[in-house]
Design a protein around this motif. Structure first.
Motif, PDB file in Angstrom:
ATOM      1  N   ASN A  92       0.835  -1.184   0.000  1.00  0.00           N
ATOM      2  CA  ASN A  92       0.000   0.000   0.000  1.00  0.00           C
ATOM      3  C   ASN A  92       0.884   1.254   0.000  1.00  0.00           C
TER       4      ASN A  92
ATOM      5  N   ASP B  91       4.071   6.160   5.428  1.00  0.00           N
ATOM      6  CA  ASP B  91       4.238   6.033   6.874  1.00  0.00           C
ATOM      7  C   ASP B  91       5.658   5.611   7.235  1.00  0.00           C
TER       8      ASP B  91
ATOM      9  N   GLU C  20       0.221   4.162   1.087  1.00  0.00           N
ATOM     10  CA  GLU C  20       0.107   4.837   2.374  1.00  0.00           C
ATOM     11  C   GLU C  20       1.099   4.253   3.384  1.00  0.00           C
ATOM     12  N   LEU C  21       1.307   2.937   3.295  1.00  0.00           N
ATOM     13  CA  LEU C  21       2.263   2.277   4.163  1.00  0.00           C
ATOM     14  C   LEU C  21       3.679   2.769   3.884  1.00  0.00           C
TER      15      LEU C  21
END
Length: 164
Positions: A3, A9, A5-6
Motif C-alpha cells: 500500500n 508512513d 500509504e504504508l
C-alpha cells in the motif's frame, strides 16, 4: 502489492527515528528467526478485520497475538510449527471448533483434559499451548468433528445402539 500509504508512513518513521534506528532494524531482521516471528505476527494481524484507526486504544497490557507455545515452536521445530500454525489460523478464523464447548469436546475426543477457559480466545491459546508439547505424529492424527457430529440425536443414537 504494498500500500502506498504504508510506504509514506515508513518514510515518516524514517524521518522521526533516523537512519541509525532503521539500520538497527535491518540488522534485527537479518536473523531468520526474527523474520519468521514477524511473518507470523503480520499474518495473524491481517486476519482481523477491524480498522485500527476506528477503535480506541486502551492502556492495557498488550495481548499476545499468538500463544507462547506456538511462538516458541517457530524457533525450535518448524514442521510442528507449520502444522500448529495452520490449525491455529483455522481456529481463529472459526472455520471449525467455533465455541468453547466444541473445543472441549475436541479435547476429550483426542485424550486431552478439558479446559477451564471461559472465552473462545483463551480456549484456543490453552489448546495450542498443550498441543505444542505433542509429537508431530499425534498432531497429524487429531480428529476434528463438526459441531453436529457426535453430539446430536444421531450421535446419541449411535452411542445407545453401540454403533461406535
Amino acid at each position: 502489492m504494498v500500500n502506498a500509504e504504508l510506504i509514506l508512513d515508513l518514510g515518516k518513521l524514517y524521518k522521526k527515528h533516523g537512519p541509525n534506528s532503521f539500520g538497527d532494524l535491518a540488522d534485527f531482521l537479518k536473523d531468520p528467526s526474527h523474520i519468521d516471528s514477524l511473518i507470523l505476527i503480520l499474518e495473524s494481524s491481517s486476519k482481523f478485520k477491524k480498522d485500527i484507526s476506528s477503535t480506541k486504544i486502551k492502556q492495557k497490557k498488550p495481548a499476545n497475538l499468538v500463544p507462547k507455545g506456538l511462538e516458541n515452536l517457530s524457533h525450535t521445530d518448524l514442521p510442528k510449527f507449520e502444522i500448529l500454525n495452520q490449525f491455529y489460523q483455522q481456529l481463529v478464523a472459526r472455520e471449525f471448533l467455533t465455541s468453547v464447548r466444541e473445543i472441549n469436546f475436541f479435547r476429550e475426543d483426542n485424550g486431552l483434559s478439558v479446559s477451564k477457559a471461559k472465552s473462545h480466545k483463551e480456549a484456543i491459546s490453552a489448546l495450542i499451548n498443550e498441543l505444542a508439547n505433542a509429537s508431530v505424529e499425534k498432531l497429524k492424527k487429531l480428529e476434528v468433528k463438526s459441531s453436529n457430529e457426535g453430539n446430536g440425536l444421531q450421535g446419541w443414537s449411535d452411542i445407545i445402539l453401540n454403533r461406535k
